[in-house]
Design a protein around this motif. Structure first.
Motif, PDB file in Angstrom:
ATOM      1  N   TRP A 418     -31.201  33.064 -38.346  1.00  0.00           N
ATOM      2  CA  TRP A 418     -29.278  33.833 -38.271  1.00  0.00           C
ATOM      3  C   TRP A 418     -29.340  35.311 -39.223  1.00  0.00           C
ATOM      4  CZ3 TRP A 418     -25.494  31.951 -36.141  1.00  0.00           C
ATOM      5  CH2 TRP A 418     -23.874  32.714 -36.552  1.00  0.00           C
ATOM      6  N   PRO A 419     -28.504  36.265 -38.373  1.00  0.00           N
ATOM      7  CA  PRO A 419     -27.818  36.416 -37.095  1.00  0.00           C
ATOM      8  C   PRO A 419     -28.163  36.679 -35.865  1.00  0.00           C
ATOM      9  CG  PRO A 419     -27.373  38.165 -38.443  1.00  0.00           C
ATOM     10  CD  PRO A 419     -28.596  38.153 -39.263  1.00  0.00           C
ATOM     11  N   ALA A 420     -29.893  36.793 -35.849  1.00  0.00           N
ATOM     12  CA  ALA A 420     -30.749  36.761 -34.643  1.00  0.00           C
ATOM     13  C   ALA A 420     -30.789  35.785 -33.678  1.00  0.00           C
ATOM     14  CB  ALA A 420     -31.999  37.140 -34.646  1.00  0.00           C
ATOM     15  N   VAL A 421     -30.196  34.517 -34.569  1.00  0.00           N
ATOM     16  CA  VAL A 421     -30.438  33.651 -33.419  1.00  0.00           C
ATOM     17  C   VAL A 421     -29.955  33.248 -31.715  1.00  0.00           C
ATOM     18  CG1 VAL A 421     -28.838  32.297 -34.756  1.00  0.00           C
ATOM     19  CG2 VAL A 421     -30.957  30.822 -33.540  1.00  0.00           C
ATOM     20  N   LEU A 422     -29.054  33.802 -31.352  1.00  0.00           N
ATOM     21  CA  LEU A 422     -27.750  34.160 -30.202  1.00  0.00           C
ATOM     22  C   LEU A 422     -28.963  34.826 -29.653  1.00  0.00           C
ATOM     23  CD1 LEU A 422     -24.732  35.309 -31.947  1.00  0.00           C
ATOM     24  CD2 LEU A 422     -25.258  33.046 -31.714  1.00  0.00           C
ATOM     25  N   ALA A 423     -29.992  35.148 -29.862  1.00  0.00           N
ATOM     26  CA  ALA A 423     -30.902  35.000 -28.769  1.00  0.00           C
ATOM     27  C   ALA A 423     -31.661  34.458 -28.422  1.00  0.00           C
ATOM     28  CB  ALA A 423     -31.881  36.873 -29.460  1.00  0.00           C
ATOM     29  N   ALA A 424     -31.109  33.073 -28.745  1.00  0.00           N
ATOM     30  CA  ALA A 424     -32.197  32.015 -28.207  1.00  0.00           C
ATOM     31  C   ALA A 424     -31.152  32.052 -26.569  1.00  0.00           C
ATOM     32  CB  ALA A 424     -32.036  30.826 -29.448  1.00  0.00           C
ATOM     33  N   LEU A 425     -30.088  32.103 -27.382  1.00  0.00           N
ATOM     34  CA  LEU A 425     -29.827  31.961 -25.534  1.00  0.00           C
ATOM     35  C   LEU A 425     -30.165  32.594 -23.844  1.00  0.00           C
ATOM     36  CD1 LEU A 425     -25.855  31.605 -26.903  1.00  0.00           C
ATOM     37  CD2 LEU A 425     -27.564  29.296 -26.987  1.00  0.00           C
ATOM     38  N   VAL A 426     -30.551  33.505 -24.654  1.00  0.00           N
ATOM     39  CA  VAL A 426     -31.163  34.141 -23.360  1.00  0.00           C
ATOM     40  C   VAL A 426     -31.581  33.747 -21.852  1.00  0.00           C
ATOM     41  CG1 VAL A 426     -32.407  36.684 -22.199  1.00  0.00           C
ATOM     42  CG2 VAL A 426     -31.428  36.762 -24.743  1.00  0.00           C
TER      43      VAL A 426
END
Length: 881
Positions: A418-426
């Motif tokens: 977190w907060p780079a975990v949003l890149a897992a949605l790519v």
């Protein structure tokens, strides 16, 4: 001399009774025709006459001997006279006083080189001294006549008689008869007929045709030659080839467009899909044109009948090339005959062979074009659309490798804290975007294409798993970035594969695969039409001939079934005997010299009915009485089939007992009988004989097939010939036994052994025939008084050793094993008798040859007249000079 190969049958005549009926040339010819016709034999080219007579009848029946000697035929006529009883003057009343006149008087007609006399004064039938038998005992005489009726024995005896003075001899015999009981032979014959005909399970039953490799060459060329055609059935410059090439080119362009559509640019831009749609539309129109041409070809390729030359010309106008027949239809009849011989030689029943011929006809028969029209529906536009819809009904299945790549890409792209975990949605978002874009690109009308859900779920699941791993392991940022890059690479490969499969599925739904299949199917239909036109006339003729052969085989099987049916029992007292050849049943006849009251007129006797013939009176006052009345009324019986009284009309007496019945044993002491119960190969051998007989009967039919004349007339004639030859085969079996091969044997098939047919041993035959030629080996068929008239020179007698030809190998092997030095034997065509015959000449001066002053058909002379032959109608030749 006449060879055994030239002689087909021996005609038997009994002049002791019935001589007056043979007073004209036509009467003699009618009698010969009647006897041979009943045996199913034609008019002989080399007539052989076996005449039974008494010594006194030699001069009394001068006219009959002249008619027989002058019998018109292609070859020479041979006569063998079997004399039974004593010479004139040998007996006088009941005292049997032996008179000095012991000469045998014969007319000059019987002095020819083509005539021989065998004088059996006493048949020596008694087995014991207390057994009183007549000198001409009918049971013994029947055996002797049966033996001399074998053409081989007849010719050899006549040849040996020519070597003796005056061509006259007294016989001595020792015989062994090997045969089957009547009921065993009858049952084996019926079983063989049933096996030969086969079961009637219906002509339409399916049957596997013989393999192509076993078909005779003429038939194999018609069957496999058609299947090997079809390459190059379209002319390069013809309409058919042009229409096919146009449609094929449209489909080729559609295939190229599909390759372009499957790439990433096809996913991003709609132009490639539009180009594919246009090419598919053109391919459908081109396929419709080709389908219309195929329909015209089928409609013009022959109607309900077989293809014709006119239909072949119409096909040529459409650009189709029918290969030449290349003389493939030659020797069809020969091929059918060879196939029938092969199948019958393999032991197949007639009805089974008929089914094979029916199957062959169905396979080789050409199919008209109109019969193929219904198959156009398999390649119609509706069928193409229906096939396309079926293939596109469900989305393509996602390969497991794509699912693994989607899951791995989501896992690698989700290794962030977190907060780079949003890149897992790519990665999941890419899979969703590609699914929406691909489904919209392959939209059909208002409905988007169905896209598989598996990769999207796998990517989401992989991303969640990657985030969980990152939360637990706390990886550095560089590891998350590296994982995302690798995950994007896996995503690209998975998307490529998904789009390729989706494009292929969509193109199949638009008809690319179905159109190609329809084009190939229509072209195959054209090729089959061309193949059906190849050698159409030859194949049609072969099919018709094969069906004709099948019908003939079934008719032959029906004739065999009729032969196998048990004969109805004759009512008590009816004319005829119990067997199929009751005219040869000698056992029921009393002695011909028994009593004057047992006779009847000569004109009513028939030499073919031996049982009745020996029941007639042979005394001088009745033998020559042409006007004597019939005696059948005396016994209350009906006349037999040829004017002779029925054997059933005579009362049964002690002499009617069968040979095996102990005290009533009728077999003479010079005959040994060996009765078998049938061997293991009996029925199979008889069935093989019937197959050979059927092939011989059908021989003229194959010529009609080769000439194209196998119509109803040829079939009817063949059926009649089959029935005749089956009757002749039955006659042969009853008269010559089981061991004798039929008139039409197979050259390659050796006859089985006596043990296999009869259940007996051939060693006994070898021992009897190989016995030393001494006077104790045979029984001399002469009375004691006649014995004084025989030559005393031991070396003057001639010997004949004979045995069935089918046992030659076994007998010679037994001789070699025992070391018996045996001279050459006579191998006969009959399979019943084997043994020894000794021909002893008479002394010089015993035989007188007389020249008659006039020919007469009968005589009413008394015994006293016969004692002096020079008083009345003849004088001795030596007195003349």
């Amino acid at each position: 001399m006449t060879s055994p190969e030239d002689a087909t049958a021996v005609v038997r005549l009994d002049l002791r009774a019935g001589a007056a009926a043979l007073a004209t040339t036509q009467a003699v010819r009618d009698r010969v025709a009647e006897q041979l016709g009943r045996a199913g034999l034609p008019e002989p080219d080399y007539p052989l006459f076996l005449v039974t007579d008494t010594p006194a009848g030699l001069t009394d029946h001068q006219l009959q001997y002249e008619l027989l000697s002058g019998y018109r035929a292609v070859g020479e006529t041979r006569i063998l006279v079997l004399l039974v009883g004593s010479s004139p003057g040998s007996y006088a009343g009941g005292e049997e006083a032996y008179l000095p006149d012991r000469r045998l008087v014969r007319p000059t007609t019987l002095r020819a080189s083509t005539t021989g006399l065998v004088w059996a004064g006493d048949l020596r039938s008694a087995r014991t001294a207390l057994d009183r038998r007549e000198p001409d005992d009918p049971a013994s005489l029947a055996v002797l006549v049966d033996l001399l009726s074998v053409p081989d024995v007849f010719v050899r005896v006549l040849e040996n008689l020519r070597k003796l003075p005056d061509s006259i001899a007294a016989p001595g015999v020792r015989l062994l008869e090997q045969d089957l009981p009547t009921e065993v032979r009858d049952r084996a014959w019926r079983d063989a007929l049933t096996r030969f005909a086969g079961e009637d399970t219906g002509a339409g039953d399916p049957v596997d045709i013989v393999p192509d490799s076993r078909l005779p060459e003429p038939l194999r060329a018609l069957v496999t030659g058609r299947d090997s055609r079809g390459q190059g059935h379209r002319r390069p410059d013809g309409q058919a080839n042009l229409a096919h090439r146009t449609c094929a080119e449209s489909l080729d362009r559609a295939d190229e467009d599909l390759v372009a559509l499957r790439s990433f640019p096809g996913l991003l831009h709609p132009a490639r899909r539009d180009a594919l749609e246009a090419d598919l539309h053109q391919a459908r129109e081109d396929l419709g044109g080709f389908r219309a041409l195929v329909e015209r070809a089928l409609q013009g390729g022959g109607g309900a009948a077989a293809p014709t030359a006119e239909a072949t010309a119409r096909l040529g106008a459409l650009g189709l090339r029918v290969p030449a027949a290349d003389r493939a239809g030659e020797r069809v009849g020969e091929g059918l005959r060879e196939l029938a011989g092969t199948l019958l030689g393999d032991g197949l029943a007639l009805r089974s062979v008929a089914q094979h011929f029916t199957a062959l006809a169905g396979r080789v028969e050409p199919v008209p074009g109109t019969a193929l029209l219904h198959r156009l529906a398999d390649h119609s536009e509706e069928s193409v659309t229906r096939g396309s819809a079926t293939e596109y009904a469900a989305p393509p299945r996602t390969p497991g490798a794509v699912l693994l790549m989607a899951g791995a890409a989501g896992l690698l792209g989700g290794l962030w804290q977190w907060p780079a975990v949003l890149a897992a949605l790519v990665v999941p978002v890419l899979f969703v975007v590609v699914a929406l874009l691909g489904a919209n690109r392959l939209r059909t009308g208002r409905r988007a294409a169905r896209w598989t859900m598996g990769p999207r779920f796998a990517a989401v699941a992989g991303a969640v798993a990657g985030a969980a791993v990152a939360y637990a392991a706390d990886p550095p940022l560089w590891l998350g970035g590296t994982g995302l890059i690798v995950g994007l690479g896996l995503t690209a490969e998975a998307v490529r594969r998904l789009w390729r499969d989706a494009a292929d599925s969509w193109a199949a739904g638009r008809g690319t695969t179905a159109l190609r299949t329809a084009l190939d199917g229509l072209d195959d239909l054209l090729a089959e039409l061309v193949r059906e036109h190849w050698a159409a006339e030859e194949r049609l003729y072969c099919a018709d001939a094969a069906r004709s052969v099948a019908g003939m085989l079934r008719a032959t099987a029906a004739a065999a079934d009729a032969q196998a049916a048990p004969e109805p029992l004759a009512p008590a007292g009816a004319a005829g005997g119990s067997g199929p050849y009751e005219d040869d049943d000698w056992l029921s006849a009393p002695s011909a010299l028994e009593t004057p009251e047992s006779g009847a007129a000569d004109g009513d006797a028939d030499d073919g009915d031996w049982a009745a013939a020996y029941a007639w009176d042979n005394t001088p006052d009745r033998n020559g009485d042409h006007d004597a009345g019939r005696d059948d009324d005396r016994y209350g019986g009906d006349p037999g089939p040829y004017g002779a009284p029925s054997p059933a009309a005579y009362p049964a007496g002690p002499d009617d007992a069968p040979w095996e019945s102990g005290e009533g044993d009728r077999a003479p002491r010079w005959l040994d009988r060996e009765i078998g119960e049938g061997g293991p190969e009996l029925v199979a051998t008889l069935a093989g004989d019937l197959r050979n007989t059927a092939m011989a009967a059908m021989a003229p039919y194959w010529g009609a097939v080769e000439r194209g004349q196998a119509g109803a007339l040829a079939l009817a004639r063949t059926e009649q010939r089959v029935r005749e030859l089956l009757s002749a085969a039955r006659h042969h079996l009853w008269h010559y036994g089981v061991l004798a091969p039929p008139p039409y044997p197979a050259d390659h098939r050796a006859r089985t052994t006596a043990a296999g047919l009869l259940g007996t041993d051939s060693l006994r035959v070898a021992e009897l025939v190989g016995r030393e030629a001494d006077r104790g080996a045979v029984v001399q068929l002469s009375s004691p008084e006649q014995g004084a008239l025989l030559s005393r020179d031991p070396g003057a007698a001639l010997w004949i050793r004979f045995a069935p030809g089918t046992l030659q190998g076994e007998i010679e092997a037994a001789w070699r094993k025992s070391g018996s030095p045996v001279e050459e034997a006579l191998w006969t065509s009959s399979g019943r008798y084997a043994g020894l015959i000794r021909l002893t000449p008479l002394r010089m001066g015993v035989v007188d040859t007389v020249l008659p002053r006039q020919s007469t058909g009968g005589s009413t002379r008394t015994d006293a007249d016969r004692a002096e032959p020079s008083v009345h109608a003849e004088f001795r030749e030596d007195d003349r000079w």
